[in-house]
Design a protein around this motif. Structure first.
Motif, PDB file in Angstrom:
ATOM      1  N   THR A 102       1.307  -0.772   0.320  1.00 23.90           N
ATOM      2  CA  THR A 102      -0.196  -0.126   0.068  1.00 23.90           C
ATOM      3  C   THR A 102       0.555   1.356  -0.336  1.00 23.90           C
ATOM      4  O   THR A 102       2.591   1.645   0.044  1.00 23.90           O
ATOM      5  CB  THR A 102      -0.956  -0.026   1.567  1.00 23.90           C
ATOM      6  OG1 THR A 102      -0.252   0.137   2.322  1.00 23.90           O
ATOM      7  CG2 THR A 102      -1.694  -1.195   0.870  1.00 23.90           C
ATOM      8  N   ALA A 105       1.850   5.218  -0.997  1.00 20.44           N
ATOM      9  CA  ALA A 105       1.783   6.389  -3.095  1.00 20.44           C
ATOM     10  C   ALA A 105       3.175   5.860  -3.300  1.00 20.44           C
ATOM     11  O   ALA A 105       4.565   6.127  -2.719  1.00 20.44           O
ATOM     12  CB  ALA A 105       1.650   7.726  -2.311  1.00 20.44           C
ATOM     13  N   ASN A 129      -1.440  -2.624  -4.610  1.00 21.04           N
ATOM     14  CA  ASN A 129      -2.116  -2.313  -4.251  1.00 21.04           C
ATOM     15  C   ASN A 129      -1.727  -0.672  -3.319  1.00 21.04           C
ATOM     16  O   ASN A 129      -2.068   0.358  -2.936  1.00 21.04           O
ATOM     17  CB  ASN A 129      -3.426  -2.379  -2.680  1.00 21.04           C
ATOM     18  CG  ASN A 129      -4.347  -1.726  -2.789  1.00 21.04           C
ATOM     19  OD1 ASN A 129      -5.077  -1.308  -4.221  1.00 21.04           O
ATOM     20  ND2 ASN A 129      -5.258  -1.409  -1.227  1.00 21.04           N
ATOM     21  N   THR A 130      -1.197  -0.144  -4.275  1.00 18.63           N
ATOM     22  CA  THR A 130       0.015   1.165  -4.629  1.00 18.63           C
ATOM     23  C   THR A 130      -1.261   2.551  -5.407  1.00 18.63           C
ATOM     24  O   THR A 130      -1.602   1.660  -5.697  1.00 18.63           O
ATOM     25  CB  THR A 130       1.207   1.069  -4.617  1.00 18.63           C
ATOM     26  OG1 THR A 130       0.973   0.824  -5.851  1.00 18.63           O
ATOM     27  CG2 THR A 130       1.846  -0.222  -3.748  1.00 18.63           C
ATOM     28  N   THR A 131      -1.082   3.659  -4.986  1.00 18.01           N
ATOM     29  CA  THR A 131      -1.394   4.774  -5.620  1.00 18.01           C
ATOM     30  C   THR A 131      -0.113   4.953  -6.152  1.00 18.01           C
ATOM     31  O   THR A 131       0.794   4.830  -6.682  1.00 18.01           O
ATOM     32  CB  THR A 131      -2.425   5.503  -4.715  1.00 18.01           C
ATOM     33  OG1 THR A 131      -1.330   6.074  -3.621  1.00 18.01           O
ATOM     34  CG2 THR A 131      -3.404   4.667  -4.078  1.00 18.01           C
ATOM     35  N   GLY A 132      -0.934   5.775  -7.766  1.00 17.48           N
ATOM     36  CA  GLY A 132       0.170   5.773  -8.892  1.00 17.48           C
ATOM     37  C   GLY A 132       0.413   5.399  -9.665  1.00 17.48           C
ATOM     38  O   GLY A 132       0.427   5.719 -10.742  1.00 17.48           O
ATOM     39  N   GLY A 133      -0.393   4.194  -9.488  1.00 13.88           N
ATOM     40  CA  GLY A 133      -0.586   3.111 -11.192  1.00 13.88           C
ATOM     41  C   GLY A 133       0.810   2.651 -11.517  1.00 13.88           C
ATOM     42  O   GLY A 133       0.464   2.058 -12.761  1.00 13.88           O
ATOM     43  N   ASN A 136      -0.508  -2.888 -11.341  1.00 17.69           N
ATOM     44  CA  ASN A 136      -0.847  -2.185  -9.815  1.00 17.69           C
ATOM     45  C   ASN A 136      -2.307  -2.594 -10.050  1.00 17.69           C
ATOM     46  O   ASN A 136      -3.288  -3.084 -11.241  1.00 17.69           O
ATOM     47  CB  ASN A 136      -1.038  -0.913 -10.858  1.00 17.69           C
ATOM     48  CG  ASN A 136      -1.201   0.214  -9.203  1.00 17.69           C
ATOM     49  OD1 ASN A 136      -3.119   1.022  -9.489  1.00 17.69           O
ATOM     50  ND2 ASN A 136      -0.913   1.075  -8.284  1.00 17.69           N
ATOM     51  N   GLY A 137      -2.531  -2.548  -9.534  1.00  9.99           N
ATOM     52  CA  GLY A 137      -3.715  -3.349  -8.525  1.00  9.99           C
ATOM     53  C   GLY A 137      -4.814  -4.825  -9.258  1.00  9.99           C
ATOM     54  O   GLY A 137      -5.453  -5.418  -9.247  1.00  9.99           O
TER      55      GLY A 137
END
Length: 918
Positions: free
Chosen positions: A451, A453, A477-481, A493-494
């Motif tokens: 997890t 950013a 499940n990080t943010t930023g892709g 990602n995802g």
């Protein structure tokens, strides 16, 4: 001529005495100065054998005399019995005189006080005299100050002018009556009771004692004290006790037998809580400590299951409970076990690592720091657990299933792999936050969620797995892709991707094509593309469910019944905490240390438990081996090294079955080893017993019927009031006393001849005695045969079936012949004769005729005379007229009185006996 022979014999004897100085009678091979061979069976030369010498009498050169031996070692050495003939003496006025030259006397008659014995002075010291006091009245008889008790015999020797008893008594010694005076034992004494009883009655609290308080009988309260003179219970023991059953290595007995059969109940009363109570009587703390309870679970007169329980504490809490219900069950913490072993505890969470004590219901404890705990949760999600516990440190210890091989199934009875789970598997997830576009995966995790950013691709660092095959799932499940990369494989990602550690690297299981979407086992089924490993590390892996087959591996190889908290191996429907199901002829459970294998096996309709290695099998209670089965097939009970196929250190009980006769017959049921036959019999009882399943089975039959009759099994009769053991062999029950199938039984009224002189084994001599002199059993048997007052007297009688009353003696051995029994004959006769003519010559002088010799001839009363001339024949003829003769006979028997004729033939003398039982 006879005188010459005697003289010649005397000369030879004197010559023999002079030359050899030995005399032999019935032997030419004398063995001493004087030697007699009674049976003339000694050899002509050499030394006779011991058997040949049994009939010899010898005087050896040193003056010793031997009877039955040729080597006497004392002045008189007898190889055989010596009889001193008994003289019966009747007391008169409580006194008796013993005549001279007797060695054994029996005192008879009625005594009203102690009998005074006067005996002669022996001609020489050393003479023996035995006195048997057979007087009535119960008084003793005294000789020279020594008293012979009534009904006893005592030997005396004459020494220093007195008769002195050989039991150590001396002239003038007075006996001590323990009922009115104290006394001191001068040596060890033994009371031989035989069939007699010895009873002491009293009313005092210490009515009978030995060595003060060593043994004390409280007759006032019916109590026995050991180590105390004031017992407070039936048996009160002060001090330590030893109950030793092992008398010798070859002889064992029960150390203690306790009867709990309360009158009116089967085996005690559950409500009364029979047992052994251990308590403290200390003034500082009084009360129960522990208790062993046993008896019948029933609280009424009905028969219930037997039980044995153990309690510790102030109340009978029965911490351990054993019952014979359903072929035997054991309960720990419960008195109603539903299976072979039920352990009931308290729901509790597992103990923390490093904790010596446990919250578990059951612990299998090692001898160092590790243990195996079994328990039930008290909190949600409840259920149960198995824990490998570290008692001294917070470091977890492994729990190993099938360490030596074999598949493990969860929710399946037939696991096809090392671990076969029939159900969902959860790898608990660890959340990791990125920092500086990087993240480190800790050791011993199997699934991570990354997890935070990310501003660029995230670099993943993961430790090398301890073993190849470990699995790791990474969910990005990080943010930023941006993606996350582990050992060159990027997780989009995802997305989630599974890795396996192999050849020093983490490798994705999708074949290395980044961007493949993983399968979510919680939402979809999937197929393993290869071996997978879940590395839990310090994390736990738990599956929760409510279904009967909530979790399984390979169908029924391993099945977890979450609805009933049960585990099945080989079955999806376990009916106990752990159920193992296998095909027929298969092993189930294996407990091994690498050397010893303890396994279970089912095959051929039979279940087995034991070792499959050459090691003993022990069955234990209280951590003590009670039954040992050796690798050689020997079984020991309370014995660790049995020497035979079955070696029991203790008593063996064959429970008895009582059978009542009906119509003088009884049938023995199968699978019993001892029967008591009861009821009334009017004739010999026929016993019917089934054939044993295998030769060698034993059966004991006790004939306890009334009527005095025997009971017969396969031709062998068990006498009334007796017991006999049988063994089944070659299709028949055969008695172990030598009886065989077809042996003639003994029935009431059987008659036999015998050389025995006395009654024996129920056979009574036919001597005409009164029936009242017989035993009660024999009187009943005699009455049944028609002998109301006396039994028959068979003296000088022969057996005959003549329709007369049985047992009656008729006719006589002597007969008188009547006149009409003589032959019909008459005696008569007559003679006739013509006139005879008689000529005669007389010859003298050596055959020459004599001159002028007158001769006379007598014939039937006539006298004829004639002369013989020298040269002429005398022609004178003596003539007689023709005549008749008549004769008369006397009485055939001479005119005497007629005598009886003894018609008894030559016979063999025996005694006749009738069987009347005992």
């Amino acid at each position: 001529m006879m005188k010459k022979k005697l003289l010649l014999t005397g000369i030879f004897v004197m010559f023999s005495l002079a030359v050899r100085s030995q005399v032999g009678i019935n032997t030419g091979n004398p063995q001493g100065i004087f030697s007699v061979d009674g049976l003339k069976n000694n050899p002509a030369t050499g030394v006779p054998s011991a058997a040949q010498a049994k009939d010899d009498l010898i005087m050896s050169p040193n003056g010793n005399v031997g009877i039955g031996t040729i080597s006497p070692g004392t002045a008189l050495d007898v190889n055989g019995a010596i009889t001193n003939r008994e003289t019966a003496l009747a007391v008169a006025g409580n006194a008796v005189d013993i005549p001279a030259n007797v060695s054994l006397v029996r005192l008879t008659g009625a005594a009203t006080a102690n009998v005074a014995i006067s005996a002669f002075a022996a001609p020489n010291p050393g003479q023996r005299l035995i006195v048997y006091n057979a007087t009535t009245g119960g008084f003793g008889a005294t000789l020279d100050g020594v008293t012979i008790p009534n009904g006893k015999a005592l030997e005396f020797v004459f020494s220093n002018s007195f008769w002195r008893s050989t039991d150590g008594g001396s002239a003038g010694t007075s006996s001590v009556n323990i009922y009115n005076a104290d006394g001191t034992l001068t040596g060890n004494r033994t009371v031989t009771q035989g069939a007699n009883t010895l009873a002491f009655t009293g009313t005092q609290t210490n009515a009978f004692s030995v060595d003060g308080n060593t043994l004390s009988v409280d007759a006032a309260n019916d109590r026995l004290g050991v180590g105390t003179t004031t017992p407070s219970n039936k048996l009160h023991v002060e001090g330590s006790q030893l109950l030793n059953a092992a008398v010798t290595t070859a002889q064992t007995k029960n150390a203690l037998e306790i009867n709990v059969g309360q009158d009116g109940f089967s085996y005690g009363n559950r409500a009364e809580n029979f047992g052994i109570n251990m308590k403290s009587s200390s003034s500082a703390s009084t009360g129960p400590i522990s208790r062993i309870n046993f008896g019948d679970v029933s609280t009424t007169t009905a028969t219930g299951n037997r039980y044995l329980s153990f309690s510790v504490g102030q109340t009978p809490n029965e911490l351990m409970y054993l019952t014979d219900a359903n072929s035997g069950r054991v309960g720990i913490g419960t008195v109603s076990p539903t299976n072979k072993l039920v352990v009931t505890g308290i729901n509790a969470q597992p103990s923390a690592l490093g904790t010596a004590n446990t919250n578990a219901t059951l612990r299998i404890d090692g001898n160092t720091s590790h243990a195996l705990d079994f328990g039930t949760y008290t909190n949600s999600p409840f259920g149960s657990y198995i824990s490998s516990q570290n008692k001294t440190a917070a470091t977890g210890l492994p729990l190993v299933l099938n360490p030596v091989g074999g598949n493990v199934g969860i929710a399946t009875a037939s696991p096809g792999t090392a671990l076969d789970v029939n159900g969902a598997i959860t790898n608990r997830e660890t959340v990791l936050a990125v920092s500086g576009n990087s993240v480190t995966v800790p050791a011993n995790v199997s699934q991570v969620q990354i997890t935070g950013a990310a501003t660029a691709n995230v670099a993943i660092s993961a430790p090398a797995a301890p073993n190849p095959g470990q699995r790791l799932i990474v969910y990005n499940n990080t943010t930023g892709g941006f993606g996350t990369t582990l050992d060159g494989i990027t997780v989009p990602n995802g997305k989630a991707l599974e890795f396996v550690f192999s050849n020093s690297f983490w490798r994705s299981t999708d074949g290395g094509s980044a961007g493949t979407s993983p399968t979510n086992i919680y939402t979809a089924d999937g197929t393993l593309a290869g071996n997978r490993t879940v590395t839990q590390g310090a994390n736990t892996l738990a599956f929760t469910g409510t279904q009967t087959n909530a979790f399984s591996v390979d169908g029924s190889t391993l099945s977890v019944d979450a609805a009933n908290d049960r585990v099945g191996l080989g079955t999806t429907t376990p009916d106990t905490k752990l159920t193992i199901s296998t095909p027929d002829n298969s092993f189930g459970l294996n407990h091994t240390n690498g050397t010893v294998n303890l396994k279970t096996y089912i095959g051929g309709g039979t279940g087995y438990i034991g070792t499959t290695t050459p090691n003993n099998l022990n069955l234990t209670t209280d951590n003590i081996a009670r039954v040992t089965v050796t690798s050689g097939g020997k079984v020991g009970m309370n014995m660790s090294s049995p020497g035979t196929t079955l070696d029991v250190n203790g008593a063996i009980t064959n429970r008895e079955t009582a059978l009542a006769v009906a119509g003088n017959a009884v049938t023995v049921p199968a699978n019993v080893s001892q029967v008591q036959i009861t009821g009334a019999a009017t004739a010999n009882v026929a016993i019917f017993a089934p054939a044993a399943p295998n030769p060698g089975q034993r059966l004991i039959v006790y004939n306890n019927t009334t009527g005095g009759f025997g009971a017969t099994l396969d031709g062998v009769t068990v006498p009334n009031g007796k017991a006999l053991e049988f063994v089944f062999s070659n299709s028949y029950w055969r008695s172990t006393d030598g009886g065989t199938a077809g042996a003639v039984p003994q029935n009431i009224g059987d008659v036999k001849p015998s050389f025995s002189n006395a009654d024996h084994n129920g056979w009574v001599k036919l001597d005409g005695r009164p029936v009242g002199n017989l035993t009660a059993t024999q009187r009943a048997a005699a009455n049944s045969l028609g002998f109301a007052s006396y039994i028959p007297n068979a003296t000088n009688s022969y057996l005959v079936q003549d329709n007369a009353r049985l047992g009656s003696v008729n006719s006589s051995n002597n007969r008188k012949i009547s006149r009409n029994q003589l032959p019909d004959f008459q005696l008569s006769g007559s003679t006739s004769s013509t006139a005879p003519s008689i000529r005669y010559d007389i010859i003298y002088n050596n055959g020459k005729p004599s001159d002028n010799v007158e001769s006379r001839t007598f014939l039937a009363g006539k006298i004829g005379t004639g002369w013989r001339q020298q040269d002429n024949r005398n022609t004178n003829v003596l003539a007689q007229d023709a005549h008749n003769h008549t004769f008369t006979t006397n009485s055939v028997n001479g005119g005497v009185a007629q005598q009886s004729i003894n018609i008894q033939p030559q016979s063999l003398s025996v005694n006749m006996f009738v069987y009347l039982g005992k």
